[in-house]
Design a protein around this motif. Structure first.
Motif, PDB file in Angstrom:
ATOM      1  N   GLY A   1       0.823  -1.209   0.000  1.00 48.06           N
ATOM      2  CA  GLY A   1       0.000   0.000   0.000  1.00 48.06           C
ATOM      3  C   GLY A   1       0.860   1.264   0.000  1.00 48.06           C
ATOM      4  O   GLY A   1       1.825   1.344   0.752  1.00 48.06           O
ATOM      5  N   ARG A   2       0.489   2.221  -0.853  1.00 45.64           N
ATOM      6  CA  ARG A   2       1.266   3.461  -0.942  1.00 45.64           C
ATOM      7  C   ARG A   2       0.749   4.484   0.069  1.00 45.64           C
ATOM      8  O   ARG A   2      -0.437   4.811   0.085  1.00 45.64           O
ATOM      9  CB  ARG A   2       1.166   4.029  -2.363  1.00 45.64           C
ATOM     10  CG  ARG A   2       1.963   5.288  -2.514  1.00 45.64           C
ATOM     11  CD  ARG A   2       1.979   5.786  -3.934  1.00 45.64           C
ATOM     12  NE  ARG A   2       2.796   6.988  -3.997  1.00 45.64           N
ATOM     13  CZ  ARG A   2       2.453   8.088  -4.644  1.00 45.64           C
ATOM     14  NH1 ARG A   2       1.312   8.149  -5.310  1.00 45.64           N
ATOM     15  NH2 ARG A   2       3.248   9.129  -4.635  1.00 45.64           N
TER      16      ARG A   2
ATOM     17  N   THR B   1       0.129   4.745   5.829  1.00 44.23           N
ATOM     18  CA  THR B   1       0.177   5.345   7.169  1.00 44.23           C
ATOM     19  C   THR B   1      -0.806   6.514   7.192  1.00 44.23           C
ATOM     20  O   THR B   1      -1.622   6.647   8.116  1.00 44.23           O
ATOM     21  CB  THR B   1       1.612   5.831   7.478  1.00 44.23           C
ATOM     22  OG1 THR B   1       2.500   4.724   7.311  1.00 44.23           O
ATOM     23  CG2 THR B   1       1.733   6.373   8.874  1.00 44.23           C
TER      24      THR B   1
ATOM     25  N   GLU C   1      -9.171   1.159  13.234  1.00 46.74           N
ATOM     26  CA  GLU C   1      -8.701   0.898  14.594  1.00 46.74           C
ATOM     27  C   GLU C   1      -7.205   0.617  14.594  1.00 46.74           C
ATOM     28  O   GLU C   1      -6.717  -0.119  13.718  1.00 46.74           O
ATOM     29  CB  GLU C   1      -9.425  -0.338  15.132  1.00 46.74           C
ATOM     30  CG  GLU C   1     -10.188  -0.092  16.411  1.00 46.74           C
ATOM     31  CD  GLU C   1     -10.923  -1.341  16.806  1.00 46.74           C
ATOM     32  OE1 GLU C   1     -10.294  -2.220  17.428  1.00 46.74           O
ATOM     33  OE2 GLU C   1     -12.119  -1.434  16.479  1.00 46.74           O
ATOM     34  N   ALA C   2      -6.473   1.193  15.551  1.00 43.62           N
ATOM     35  CA  ALA C   2      -5.027   0.951  15.629  1.00 43.62           C
ATOM     36  C   ALA C   2      -4.708   0.118  16.873  1.00 43.62           C
ATOM     37  O   ALA C   2      -5.351   0.286  17.895  1.00 43.62           O
ATOM     38  CB  ALA C   2      -4.284   2.285  15.688  1.00 43.62           C
ATOM     39  N   PRO C   3      -3.735  -0.780  16.807  1.00 38.85           N
ATOM     40  CA  PRO C   3      -2.894  -1.021  15.631  1.00 38.85           C
ATOM     41  C   PRO C   3      -3.513  -1.958  14.594  1.00 38.85           C
ATOM     42  O   PRO C   3      -3.057  -1.966  13.458  1.00 38.85           O
ATOM     43  CB  PRO C   3      -1.644  -1.671  16.229  1.00 38.85           C
ATOM     44  CG  PRO C   3      -2.125  -2.381  17.457  1.00 38.85           C
ATOM     45  CD  PRO C   3      -3.257  -1.558  17.986  1.00 38.85           C
TER      46      PRO C   3
ATOM     47  N   ASP D   1      -7.081  -3.630  12.675  1.00 36.61           N
ATOM     48  CA  ASP D   1      -8.498  -3.479  12.406  1.00 36.61           C
ATOM     49  C   ASP D   1      -8.940  -4.644  11.519  1.00 36.61           C
ATOM     50  O   ASP D   1      -8.361  -4.869  10.452  1.00 36.61           O
ATOM     51  CB  ASP D   1      -8.715  -2.134  11.688  1.00 36.61           C
ATOM     52  CG  ASP D   1     -10.174  -1.774  11.583  1.00 36.61           C
ATOM     53  OD1 ASP D   1     -10.973  -2.668  11.244  1.00 36.61           O
ATOM     54  OD2 ASP D   1     -10.523  -0.611  11.832  1.00 36.61           O
TER      55      ASP D   1
ATOM     56  N   PHE E   1      -9.804  -3.696   7.981  1.00 37.01           N
ATOM     57  CA  PHE E   1      -8.627  -3.500   7.133  1.00 37.01           C
ATOM     58  C   PHE E   1      -8.076  -4.862   6.679  1.00 37.01           C
ATOM     59  O   PHE E   1      -7.745  -5.050   5.513  1.00 37.01           O
ATOM     60  CB  PHE E   1      -7.546  -2.712   7.896  1.00 37.01           C
ATOM     61  CG  PHE E   1      -6.351  -2.386   7.050  1.00 37.01           C
ATOM     62  CD1 PHE E   1      -6.362  -1.299   6.190  1.00 37.01           C
ATOM     63  CD2 PHE E   1      -5.214  -3.188   7.085  1.00 37.01           C
ATOM     64  CE1 PHE E   1      -5.261  -1.015   5.379  1.00 37.01           C
ATOM     65  CE2 PHE E   1      -4.115  -2.910   6.290  1.00 37.01           C
ATOM     66  CZ  PHE E   1      -4.135  -1.816   5.443  1.00 37.01           C
TER      67      PHE E   1
ATOM     68  N   SER F   1      -0.038  -6.612   7.421  1.00 38.33           N
ATOM     69  CA  SER F   1      -0.101  -5.158   7.385  1.00 38.33           C
ATOM     70  C   SER F   1      -0.675  -4.710   6.032  1.00 38.33           C
ATOM     71  O   SER F   1      -1.724  -5.206   5.623  1.00 38.33           O
ATOM     72  CB  SER F   1       1.289  -4.567   7.656  1.00 38.33           C
ATOM     73  OG  SER F   1       1.223  -3.159   7.710  1.00 38.33           O
TER      74      SER F   1
END
Ligand SMILES: Nc1nc2c(ncn2[C@@H]2O[C@H](COP(=O)(O)OP(=O)(O)OP(=O)(O)O)[C@@H](O)[C@H]2O)c(=O)[nH]1
Ligand SMILES: [Mg+2]
Length: 251
Positions: free
Chosen positions: A33-34, A37, A47-49, A51, A54, A79
Protein backbone atom coordinates in the motif's frame (compact mmCIF):
# COMPACT_ATOMS: atom_id res chain seq x y z
CA UNK A 1 7.46 9.05 -42.55
CA UNK A 2 4.97 6.18 -42.87
CA UNK A 3 3.17 5.03 -39.73
CA UNK A 4 4.85 1.59 -39.80
CA UNK A 5 8.30 3.16 -39.86
CA UNK A 6 7.44 5.60 -37.09
CA UNK A 7 5.92 2.75 -35.07
CA UNK A 8 9.04 0.57 -35.41
CA UNK A 9 11.30 3.50 -34.55
CA UNK A 10 9.41 4.50 -31.40
CA UNK A 11 8.82 0.94 -30.07
CA UNK A 12 12.55 0.62 -29.47
CA UNK A 13 12.33 3.32 -26.82
CA UNK A 14 9.23 1.82 -25.23
CA UNK A 15 10.73 -1.67 -24.82
CA UNK A 16 14.31 -0.61 -24.03
CA UNK A 17 14.00 -1.71 -20.40
CA UNK A 18 11.75 -4.74 -20.88
CA UNK A 19 13.07 -7.75 -19.00
CA UNK A 20 11.71 -11.28 -18.82
CA UNK A 21 12.38 -13.60 -15.88
CA UNK A 22 14.27 -16.73 -16.96
CA UNK A 23 12.46 -20.08 -17.00
CA UNK A 24 13.11 -22.17 -13.88
CA UNK A 25 13.33 -19.12 -11.60
CA UNK A 26 10.60 -18.67 -8.97
CA UNK A 27 8.78 -15.32 -9.11
CA UNK A 28 7.23 -13.64 -6.07
CA UNK A 29 5.40 -10.32 -6.34
CA UNK A 30 5.18 -8.04 -3.31
CA UNK A 31 2.38 -5.51 -3.51
CA UNK A 32 2.46 -2.77 -0.86
CA UNK A 33 0.00 0.00 0.00
CA UNK A 34 1.27 3.46 -0.94
CA UNK A 35 1.29 5.93 1.96
CA UNK A 36 -1.07 3.73 3.96
CA UNK A 37 0.18 5.34 7.17
CA UNK A 38 -1.64 8.47 6.02
CA UNK A 39 -4.61 6.54 4.59
CA UNK A 40 -5.20 4.57 7.80
CA UNK A 41 -4.77 7.54 10.13
CA UNK A 42 -6.04 10.60 8.29
CA UNK A 43 -8.30 9.67 5.38
CA UNK A 44 -10.18 6.70 6.84
CA UNK A 45 -10.53 5.86 10.46
CA UNK A 46 -9.26 2.35 11.17
CA UNK A 47 -8.70 0.90 14.59
CA UNK A 48 -5.03 0.95 15.63
CA UNK A 49 -2.89 -1.02 15.63
CA UNK A 50 -5.11 -3.69 14.01
CA UNK A 51 -8.50 -3.48 12.41
CA UNK A 52 -10.43 -6.53 11.21
CA UNK A 53 -12.07 -4.44 8.46
CA UNK A 54 -8.63 -3.50 7.13
CA UNK A 55 -7.54 -7.16 7.27
CA UNK A 56 -10.62 -8.17 5.30
CA UNK A 57 -9.99 -5.49 2.64
CA UNK A 58 -6.45 -6.85 2.24
CA UNK A 59 -7.80 -10.43 2.15
CA UNK A 60 -10.35 -9.60 -0.57
CA UNK A 61 -7.60 -7.86 -2.55
CA UNK A 62 -5.31 -10.89 -2.20
CA UNK A 63 -8.01 -13.31 -3.36
CA UNK A 64 -8.75 -11.01 -6.29
CA UNK A 65 -5.06 -11.01 -7.31
CA UNK A 66 -4.99 -14.81 -7.08
CA UNK A 67 -7.86 -15.10 -9.55
CA UNK A 68 -7.27 -12.27 -12.03
CA UNK A 69 -5.31 -14.16 -14.66
CA UNK A 70 -2.02 -15.20 -13.01
CA UNK A 71 -1.31 -18.72 -11.76
CA UNK A 72 -0.69 -18.09 -8.07
CA UNK A 73 0.40 -20.96 -5.81
CA UNK A 74 0.42 -19.11 -2.51
CA UNK A 75 -0.67 -15.69 -1.24
CA UNK A 76 0.41 -14.07 2.00
CA UNK A 77 -0.71 -10.81 3.55
CA UNK A 78 0.48 -8.82 6.58
CA UNK A 79 -0.10 -5.16 7.39
CA UNK A 80 -0.54 -3.32 4.05
CA UNK A 81 1.42 -5.81 1.94
CA UNK A 82 0.64 -8.89 -0.14
CA UNK A 83 3.13 -11.47 -1.42
CA UNK A 84 2.18 -13.75 -4.30
CA UNK A 85 4.15 -16.84 -5.29
CA UNK A 86 3.54 -17.74 -8.93
CA UNK A 87 3.57 -21.27 -10.35
CA UNK A 88 7.13 -22.14 -11.33
CA UNK A 89 6.00 -22.68 -14.93
CA UNK A 90 3.92 -19.50 -15.23
CA UNK A 91 4.27 -18.08 -18.71
CA UNK A 92 1.61 -15.39 -18.96
CA UNK A 93 2.91 -12.16 -20.59
CA UNK A 94 6.09 -14.04 -21.47
CA UNK A 95 7.23 -13.51 -17.82
CA UNK A 96 7.75 -9.83 -18.64
CA UNK A 97 8.51 -8.02 -15.35
CA UNK A 98 6.95 -4.73 -16.51
CA UNK A 99 3.60 -6.45 -17.14
CA UNK A 100 3.49 -8.16 -13.72
CA UNK A 101 4.41 -4.98 -11.86
CA UNK A 102 1.97 -2.70 -13.62
CA UNK A 103 -1.00 -5.08 -13.83
CA UNK A 104 -0.78 -6.31 -10.24
CA UNK A 105 -0.36 -2.80 -8.81
CA UNK A 106 -3.30 -1.66 -10.96
CA UNK A 107 -5.58 -4.57 -10.05
CA UNK A 108 -4.80 -4.24 -6.32
CA UNK A 109 -5.38 -0.47 -6.35
CA UNK A 110 -8.66 -0.79 -8.25
CA UNK A 111 -10.05 -3.60 -6.09
CA UNK A 112 -9.08 -2.02 -2.75
CA UNK A 113 -10.35 1.45 -3.76
CA UNK A 114 -13.70 0.11 -4.97
CA UNK A 115 -14.27 -1.73 -1.69
CA UNK A 116 -13.10 1.15 0.50
CA UNK A 117 -14.82 3.92 -1.47
CA UNK A 118 -11.63 6.03 -1.27
CA UNK A 119 -8.62 6.32 -3.52
CA UNK A 120 -5.94 3.83 -2.45
CA UNK A 121 -2.85 2.86 -4.44
CA UNK A 122 -0.33 0.02 -4.32
CA UNK A 123 3.15 -0.43 -5.71
CA UNK A 124 4.56 -3.77 -6.84
CA UNK A 125 8.00 -5.35 -7.14
CA UNK A 126 9.08 -8.76 -8.38
CA UNK A 127 11.56 -10.92 -6.48
CA UNK A 128 13.35 -13.54 -8.56
CA UNK A 129 14.22 -16.51 -6.36
CA UNK A 130 16.65 -19.19 -7.54
CA UNK A 131 15.43 -22.29 -5.66
CA UNK A 132 12.89 -23.82 -3.25
CA UNK A 133 14.96 -22.99 -0.18
CA UNK A 134 15.04 -19.29 -1.05
CA UNK A 135 11.28 -19.28 -1.63
CA UNK A 136 10.74 -20.80 1.82
CA UNK A 137 13.19 -18.28 3.32
CA UNK A 138 11.32 -15.43 1.59
CA UNK A 139 8.03 -16.36 3.23
CA UNK A 140 9.72 -17.00 6.61
CA UNK A 141 11.19 -13.51 6.29
CA UNK A 142 7.79 -11.87 5.75
CA UNK A 143 6.30 -14.02 8.55
CA UNK A 144 9.05 -12.83 10.96
CA UNK A 145 8.58 -9.25 9.72
CA UNK A 146 4.89 -9.50 10.63
CA UNK A 147 5.84 -10.78 14.06
CA UNK A 148 8.31 -7.96 14.72
CA UNK A 149 5.92 -5.27 13.47
CA UNK A 150 2.97 -6.75 15.34
CA UNK A 151 4.82 -6.85 18.63
CA UNK A 152 6.10 -3.29 18.15
CA UNK A 153 2.64 -2.04 17.23
CA UNK A 154 1.04 -3.58 20.32
CA UNK A 155 3.71 -2.04 22.60
CA UNK A 156 3.53 1.35 20.87
CA UNK A 157 -0.26 1.65 21.02
CA UNK A 158 -0.38 0.40 24.60
CA UNK A 159 1.92 3.29 25.62
CA UNK A 160 0.07 5.81 23.43
CA UNK A 161 -3.27 4.79 24.94
CA UNK A 162 -1.76 5.44 28.37
CA UNK A 163 -1.19 9.02 27.20
CA UNK A 164 2.49 8.83 26.20
CA UNK A 165 3.60 11.16 23.38
CA UNK A 166 4.45 9.69 19.93
CA UNK A 167 8.24 10.21 20.17
CA UNK A 168 8.49 8.94 23.74
CA UNK A 169 6.50 5.78 22.93
CA UNK A 170 8.68 5.05 19.89
CA UNK A 171 11.84 5.64 21.95
CA UNK A 172 10.66 3.18 24.63
CA UNK A 173 10.50 0.39 22.03
CA UNK A 174 13.56 1.28 19.95
CA UNK A 175 16.42 -1.20 20.35
CA UNK A 176 14.54 -3.43 22.83
CA UNK A 177 14.72 -7.23 22.50
CA UNK A 178 11.68 -9.41 21.89
CA UNK A 179 11.85 -10.53 25.54
CA UNK A 180 11.85 -6.88 26.71
CA UNK A 181 8.75 -6.13 24.64
CA UNK A 182 6.94 -9.25 25.83
CA UNK A 183 7.80 -8.22 29.41
CA UNK A 184 6.58 -4.65 28.75
CA UNK A 185 3.19 -6.00 27.64
CA UNK A 186 3.10 -8.44 30.58
CA UNK A 187 3.76 -5.56 33.02
CA UNK A 188 0.35 -4.16 31.96
CA UNK A 189 -1.38 -7.54 32.17
CA UNK A 190 -1.23 -8.33 28.42
CA UNK A 191 -0.19 -11.92 27.72
CA UNK A 192 1.62 -11.85 24.40
CA UNK A 193 0.62 -15.46 23.69
CA UNK A 194 -3.07 -14.57 23.71
CA UNK A 195 -2.78 -11.91 20.98
CA UNK A 196 -4.61 -12.94 17.77
CA UNK A 197 -2.37 -15.05 15.54
CA UNK A 198 -3.09 -13.02 12.36
CA UNK A 199 -1.77 -9.86 14.00
CA UNK A 200 1.61 -11.48 14.66
CA UNK A 201 1.91 -13.97 11.80
CA UNK A 202 -0.19 -12.54 8.96
CA UNK A 203 -2.72 -14.42 6.80
CA UNK A 204 -2.05 -17.19 4.26
CA UNK A 205 -4.08 -18.02 1.15
CA UNK A 206 -3.74 -21.38 -0.58
CA UNK A 207 -5.69 -23.69 -2.86
CA UNK A 208 -7.63 -26.64 -1.48
CA UNK A 209 -10.14 -29.09 -2.96
CA UNK A 210 -13.57 -27.98 -1.86
CA UNK A 211 -15.97 -30.94 -1.87
CA UNK A 212 -19.68 -30.27 -2.26
CA UNK A 213 -22.35 -32.92 -1.69
CA UNK A 214 -25.46 -32.67 -3.83
CA UNK A 215 -28.33 -34.76 -5.13
CA UNK A 216 -28.69 -35.74 -8.78
CA UNK A 217 -32.46 -36.09 -9.33
CA UNK A 218 -32.06 -37.76 -12.74
CA UNK A 219 -29.88 -40.55 -11.36
CA UNK A 220 -31.62 -40.34 -7.99
CA UNK A 221 -28.40 -40.52 -6.04
CA UNK A 222 -26.09 -38.37 -3.98
CA UNK A 223 -23.13 -36.95 -5.91
CA UNK A 224 -19.91 -35.37 -4.70
CA UNK A 225 -18.31 -32.67 -6.79
CA UNK A 226 -14.95 -31.10 -6.10
CA UNK A 227 -13.53 -27.78 -7.15
CA UNK A 228 -10.44 -25.78 -6.28
CA UNK A 229 -11.09 -23.02 -3.76
CA UNK A 230 -8.91 -20.57 -1.86
CA UNK A 231 -8.51 -21.32 1.84
CA UNK A 232 -7.89 -18.23 3.96
CA UNK A 233 -5.75 -19.16 6.96
CA UNK A 234 -5.61 -16.68 9.85
CA UNK A 235 -3.90 -19.23 12.10
CA UNK A 236 -0.57 -19.68 10.33
CA UNK A 237 2.08 -21.63 12.20
CA UNK A 238 5.53 -20.18 12.85
CA UNK A 239 9.16 -21.25 12.39
CA UNK A 240 9.79 -24.71 10.98
CA UNK A 241 6.07 -25.60 10.88
CA UNK A 242 5.44 -22.58 8.63
CA UNK A 243 8.45 -23.49 6.46
CA UNK A 244 6.90 -27.00 6.06
CA UNK A 245 3.57 -25.50 4.99
CA UNK A 246 5.23 -23.38 2.27
CA UNK A 247 7.55 -26.24 1.20
CA UNK A 248 4.53 -28.49 0.76
CA UNK A 249 3.11 -26.15 -1.88
CA UNK A 250 6.23 -26.13 -4.04
CA UNK A 251 6.91 -28.54 -6.91
N1 LIG B 1 -4.92 1.65 11.78
C1 LIG B 1 -4.40 0.62 11.15
N2 LIG B 1 -3.29 0.82 10.38
C2 LIG B 1 -2.77 -0.25 9.74
C3 LIG B 1 -3.34 -1.54 9.81
N3 LIG B 1 -2.59 -2.39 9.06
C4 LIG B 1 -1.60 -1.65 8.53
N4 LIG B 1 -1.70 -0.35 8.92
C5 LIG B 1 -0.79 0.76 8.64
O1 LIG B 1 -0.27 0.67 7.34
C6 LIG B 1 1.04 1.26 7.33
C7 LIG B 1 1.97 0.40 6.53
O2 LIG B 1 3.29 0.86 6.65
P1 LIG B 1 4.30 1.06 5.46
O3 LIG B 1 3.95 0.26 4.26
O4 LIG B 1 5.65 0.83 6.06
O5 LIG B 1 4.21 2.63 5.18
P2 LIG B 1 3.38 3.46 4.09
O6 LIG B 1 2.86 4.69 4.76
O7 LIG B 1 2.37 2.60 3.42
O8 LIG B 1 4.52 3.93 3.10
P3 LIG B 1 4.99 3.30 1.68
O9 LIG B 1 4.66 1.84 1.71
O10 LIG B 1 6.47 3.53 1.63
O11 LIG B 1 4.26 4.09 0.63
C8 LIG B 1 1.47 1.44 8.78
O12 LIG B 1 1.45 2.78 9.13
C9 LIG B 1 0.41 0.68 9.57
O13 LIG B 1 0.15 1.29 10.78
C10 LIG B 1 -4.53 -1.73 10.63
O14 LIG B 1 -5.09 -2.83 10.76
N5 LIG B 1 -5.00 -0.62 11.26
MG1 LIG C 1 2.94 0.75 2.51
Amino acid sequence: MKFDELDAMMRVYETANDRCVEQGVYMVARIDGRSFTKLTKEKVSFEAPFDVRFRELMADTTRHLMTCGFKVTYGYSESDEISLLFDLDINVYGRKVRKYNSILAGEASAKFSLMLGELAAFDCRICELPDRKTVVDYFRWRNEDAHRNGLNAHCYWMLRNEGMAKGAAAAQIEGRTIEDKVALLASRGIDFHTLPSWQLRGTGFYWVDDEKRGYNPKEQREVVSSKRAIKTDIYLPEGEAYAQLVRGMLP
